[in-house]
Design a protein around this motif. Structure first.
Motif, PDB file in Angstrom:
ATOM      1  N   PHE A 135     -31.563  24.732 -12.267  1.00 60.91           N
ATOM      2  CA  PHE A 135     -30.739  23.280 -12.108  1.00 60.91           C
ATOM      3  C   PHE A 135     -30.906  21.861 -12.887  1.00 60.91           C
ATOM      4  N   GLY A 136     -32.343  22.132 -12.955  1.00 59.96           N
ATOM      5  CA  GLY A 136     -32.800  20.895 -13.475  1.00 59.96           C
ATOM      6  C   GLY A 136     -32.693  19.759 -12.435  1.00 59.96           C
ATOM      7  N   GLN A 137     -33.362  18.736 -12.910  1.00 57.56           N
ATOM      8  CA  GLN A 137     -34.081  18.269 -12.574  1.00 57.56           C
ATOM      9  C   GLN A 137     -32.804  16.812 -11.813  1.00 57.56           C
ATOM     10  N   ARG A 138     -32.299  16.206 -12.891  1.00 59.26           N
ATOM     11  CA  ARG A 138     -31.065  15.572 -13.376  1.00 59.26           C
ATOM     12  C   ARG A 138     -29.688  15.660 -11.548  1.00 59.26           C
ATOM     13  N   ILE A 139     -29.193  16.413 -11.554  1.00 59.04           N
ATOM     14  CA  ILE A 139     -29.100  16.799 -10.619  1.00 59.04           C
ATOM     15  C   ILE A 139     -29.832  17.268  -8.842  1.00 59.04           C
ATOM     16  N   LEU A 140     -30.538  17.324  -8.940  1.00 63.94           N
ATOM     17  CA  LEU A 140     -32.030  18.137  -8.154  1.00 63.94           C
ATOM     18  C   LEU A 140     -31.722  17.717  -6.696  1.00 63.94           C
ATOM     19  N   GLY A 141     -31.371  16.435  -6.038  1.00 59.12           N
ATOM     20  CA  GLY A 141     -31.454  15.870  -4.975  1.00 59.12           C
ATOM     21  C   GLY A 141     -30.134  16.325  -4.467  1.00 59.12           C
ATOM     22  N   THR A 142     -28.537  16.165  -5.478  1.00 57.96           N
ATOM     23  CA  THR A 142     -27.826  16.438  -4.412  1.00 57.96           C
ATOM     24  C   THR A 142     -27.839  18.167  -4.434  1.00 57.96           C
ATOM     25  N   VAL A 143     -27.859  18.188  -4.976  1.00 56.18           N
ATOM     26  CA  VAL A 143     -28.165  20.385  -4.892  1.00 56.18           C
ATOM     27  C   VAL A 143     -29.084  20.964  -4.039  1.00 56.18           C
ATOM     28  N   PHE A 144     -30.103  20.416  -3.877  1.00 62.00           N
ATOM     29  CA  PHE A 144     -31.025  20.949  -2.532  1.00 62.00           C
ATOM     30  C   PHE A 144     -30.753  20.377  -1.957  1.00 62.00           C
ATOM     31  N   GLY A 145     -29.839  18.753  -1.498  1.00 64.44           N
ATOM     32  CA  GLY A 145     -29.190  18.421  -0.500  1.00 64.44           C
ATOM     33  C   GLY A 145     -28.055  19.530   0.473  1.00 64.44           C
ATOM     34  N   PHE A 149     -27.720  16.247   2.598  1.00 72.85           N
ATOM     35  CA  PHE A 149     -26.947  16.041   1.515  1.00 72.85           C
ATOM     36  C   PHE A 149     -26.824  14.616   0.678  1.00 72.85           C
ATOM     37  N   ALA A 150     -26.355  13.976   2.331  1.00 75.42           N
ATOM     38  CA  ALA A 150     -26.082  12.666   1.800  1.00 75.42           C
ATOM     39  C   ALA A 150     -26.831  12.027   1.042  1.00 75.42           C
ATOM     40  N   TRP A 151     -28.415  12.308   1.943  1.00 73.43           N
ATOM     41  CA  TRP A 151     -28.909  11.452   1.470  1.00 73.43           C
ATOM     42  C   TRP A 151     -29.806  11.903  -0.289  1.00 73.43           C
ATOM     43  N   GLY A 152     -29.501  12.828  -0.347  1.00 76.20           N
ATOM     44  CA  GLY A 152     -29.848  13.693  -1.984  1.00 76.20           C
ATOM     45  C   GLY A 152     -28.949  13.275  -2.845  1.00 76.20           C
ATOM     46  N   ALA A 153     -27.731  12.427  -2.882  1.00 75.17           N
ATOM     47  CA  ALA A 153     -26.791  12.244  -3.184  1.00 75.17           C
ATOM     48  C   ALA A 153     -27.083  10.724  -3.677  1.00 75.17           C
ATOM     49  N   ILE A 154     -27.590   9.688  -2.595  1.00 81.86           N
ATOM     50  CA  ILE A 154     -28.544   8.850  -2.561  1.00 81.86           C
ATOM     51  C   ILE A 154     -29.309   8.338  -3.139  1.00 81.86           C
ATOM     52  N   TYR A 155     -30.361   9.902  -3.045  1.00 82.25           N
ATOM     53  CA  TYR A 155     -31.325   9.586  -3.980  1.00 82.25           C
ATOM     54  C   TYR A 155     -31.339   9.795  -5.305  1.00 82.25           C
ATOM     55  N   ASP A 156     -30.064  10.751  -6.411  1.00 78.74           N
ATOM     56  CA  ASP A 156     -30.788  10.996  -7.308  1.00 78.74           C
ATOM     57  C   ASP A 156     -29.545  10.076  -8.060  1.00 78.74           C
ATOM     58  N   ARG A 157     -29.188   8.529  -6.936  1.00 74.05           N
ATOM     59  CA  ARG A 157     -28.599   7.711  -7.605  1.00 74.05           C
ATOM     60  C   ARG A 157     -29.394   6.245  -7.639  1.00 74.05           C
ATOM     61  N   TYR A 158     -30.295   6.238  -6.685  1.00 71.45           N
ATOM     62  CA  TYR A 158     -31.080   4.823  -6.538  1.00 71.45           C
ATOM     63  C   TYR A 158     -32.727   5.046  -6.243  1.00 71.45           C
ATOM     64  N   GLY A 159     -32.677   6.321  -5.773  1.00 73.10           N
ATOM     65  CA  GLY A 159     -34.409   6.408  -6.017  1.00 73.10           C
ATOM     66  C   GLY A 159     -35.110   6.715  -4.042  1.00 73.10           C
ATOM     67  N   ALA A 160     -35.970   7.388  -4.582  1.00 64.72           N
ATOM     68  CA  ALA A 160     -36.243   7.628  -3.154  1.00 64.72           C
ATOM     69  C   ALA A 160     -37.096   6.869  -2.341  1.00 64.72           C
ATOM     70  N   ARG A 161     -37.228   5.679  -2.933  1.00 63.12           N
ATOM     71  CA  ARG A 161     -38.420   4.504  -1.712  1.00 63.12           C
ATOM     72  C   ARG A 161     -36.919   3.815  -0.609  1.00 63.12           C
ATOM     73  N   ARG A 169     -42.835   5.860  -5.183  1.00 65.41           N
ATOM     74  CA  ARG A 169     -42.024   5.228  -7.201  1.00 65.41           C
ATOM     75  C   ARG A 169     -42.051   6.157  -7.255  1.00 65.41           C
ATOM     76  N   GLN A 170     -40.423   6.220  -8.149  1.00 66.51           N
ATOM     77  CA  GLN A 170     -39.761   6.684  -9.252  1.00 66.51           C
ATOM     78  C   GLN A 170     -40.902   7.283 -10.404  1.00 66.51           C
ATOM     79  N   PRO A 171     -41.316   8.358 -10.702  1.00 68.13           N
ATOM     80  CA  PRO A 171     -42.304   9.218 -12.092  1.00 68.13           C
ATOM     81  C   PRO A 171     -42.241   8.051 -13.414  1.00 68.13           C
ATOM     82  N   PRO A 172     -42.902   7.987 -14.007  1.00 69.98           N
ATOM     83  CA  PRO A 172     -43.236   7.203 -15.088  1.00 69.98           C
ATOM     84  C   PRO A 172     -41.522   7.751 -16.039  1.00 69.98           C
TER      85      PRO A 172
END
Length: 400
Positions: free
Chosen positions: A331-341, A61-73, A184-187
């Motif tokens: 839920f779409g891509q914008r909040i996917l990291g948080t929701v799926f987390g 859950f925490a990593w998913g929220a961080i991903y939504d804000r800062y990216g995956a790397r 990398r984040q998508p173009p």
């Protein structure tokens, strides 16, 4: 950046899930030699895996929220460094409590940095064949029993469990750090297409609205029950086979067969979901999973174990990536990291029950029968909940 790079993302994600989840699940291979060498109880050692799943859930859950804000790397690089450190420290521990903390907490936190963020990232890279791509990333989990588990068993046989765990920790650094550098984040879409892209990939829900929606509740409950059903049989399969008279290396090979079948199952279920729809494929897979878990009560020979391992591995491996695809559609891509987390957090709580329950059942009855009976019933509960899945929002909004 060429869109062909999306397959590099898939490959990197598959390597990460293989190494991270393989290292975590290798505790099933360490269980027997650790119990014999240290006199620690099976329930005590298994509780480290329970902690893994609990911490993995919170971490996801925490990593998913961080991903939504800062990216995956930054997420996966931190996880790579932490995983190797956790395994090295766990290999040196001299008490059960310290082992439970180092392996149970640190390994779980590290492993959670890969699954949800890389699944979300892959979903962002793909507009077509998304189910297949997500399944390929998740397929790393299926490869792990064919690679990490036999490697761990070989190291334990050649040396001892401490050396084996130390070597796996160093190998995790060597494999995961370079893979993290490929992320990398998508173009971003062109300016004239940005508005259309946002509209196509955003349901307009806030995180709070998503968490309160019936889609999230049903998705989370199904994922929870699904994982609670198969986690115990997966973790205790090697020990159960050995109790049935199967030799140790042959018992590990059952685990490997499950992994190979899981790899094929992820590809099969991913293709079927793209063609037939995610919901019917998921419900069918959950029903098959319940039947196979119950069938383990009737086996005792290696060939029978192999047959069920193929079906069981293909089924639980195949359904796991489908939850991410449903989350993306709901839920779409914008909040996917948080929701799926968050969904992953609840599924990890479900995964946490199996290892501990199996250890407690064996310590109390010297048998795993009640573990498989209870797991099959929970699996049927997952089927019942999955039938209640709401229709996909995108389909409801499509013009007639």
């Amino acid at each position: 950046m060429s869109l062909s790079y999306r397959w590099v993302i898939v490959a990197a994600g598959a390597v990460m899930t293989c190494v991270a989840l393989g290292a975590m699940f290798s505790l099933a291979i360490f269980l027997e030699p650790m119990a014999l060498d240290t006199d620690w109880s099976r329930a005590g050692i298994s509780s480290a895996m329970t902690l893994n799943f609990l911490v993995m859930g919170l971490g996801g859950f925490a990593w998913g929220a961080i991903y939504d804000r800062y990216g995956a790397r930054i997420v996966v690089m931190t996880g790579a460094l932490l995983l190797g450190l956790a395994l090295v420290l766990a290999s040196r521990t001299g008490s059960l409590l310290v082992f439970q903390i180092t392996y149970g907490v640190l390994v779980g936190l590290a492993a959670s940095a890969f699954f949800a963020p890389m699944i979300a990232l892959t979903a962002a890279w793909f507009d077509t064949n998304r189910s297949l791509a997500v399944s390929l990333v998740s397929a790393g989990m299926g490869v792990a029993p064919m690679t990490i588990s036999p490697f761990a068993q070989w190291l334990i046989t050649a040396y001892d469990w401490r050396t084996a765990m130390f070597v796996i920790g160093v190998a995790a650094w060597a494999l995961l750090v370079p893979a993290a550098l490929l992320v990398r984040q998508p173009p971003k879409p062109a300016a004239d297409g940005a508005a259309a892209d946002i509209a196509a990939n955003d349901t307009g829900m806030s995180v709070r609205q998503a968490f309160r929606s019936p889609q999230f509740i049903v998705l989370a409950l199904t994922f929870f029950a699904c994982c609670a059903a198969h986690s115990g049989p997966i973790f205790h399969m090697v020990s159960y086979a050995m109790q049935c008279g199967i030799a140790p290396m042959a018992a590990v090979s059952i685990y490997s067969i499950e992994g190979l079948a899981g790899l094929g199952g992820r590809l099969l279920y991913g293709v079927l979901a793209d063609r037939l729809g995610v919901k019917p494929v998921l419900i069918t897979g959950l029903a098959i999973q319940s039947v196979v878990i119950a069938a383990y009560l009737a086996v005792s020979e290696l060939g029978q174990f192999y047959t069920l391992a193929i079906i069981f591995g293909a089924t639980y491996g195949g359904v796991m990536p489908l939850y991410a695809v449903l989350a993306r559609e709901y839920f779409g891509q914008r909040i996917l990291g948080t929701v799926f987390g968050a969904v992953t957090m609840l599924s990890s709580i479900g995964m946490a029950f199996g290892p501990l329950a199996g250890g407690m059942v064996f310590d109390a009855y010297a048998s795993y029968s009640w573990l498989f009976i209870g797991s099959a019933l929970v699996g049927l509960g997952a089927v019942a909940v999955a039938i209640a899945f709401p229709r996909l929002p995108r389909r409801e909004l499509q013009p007639a």
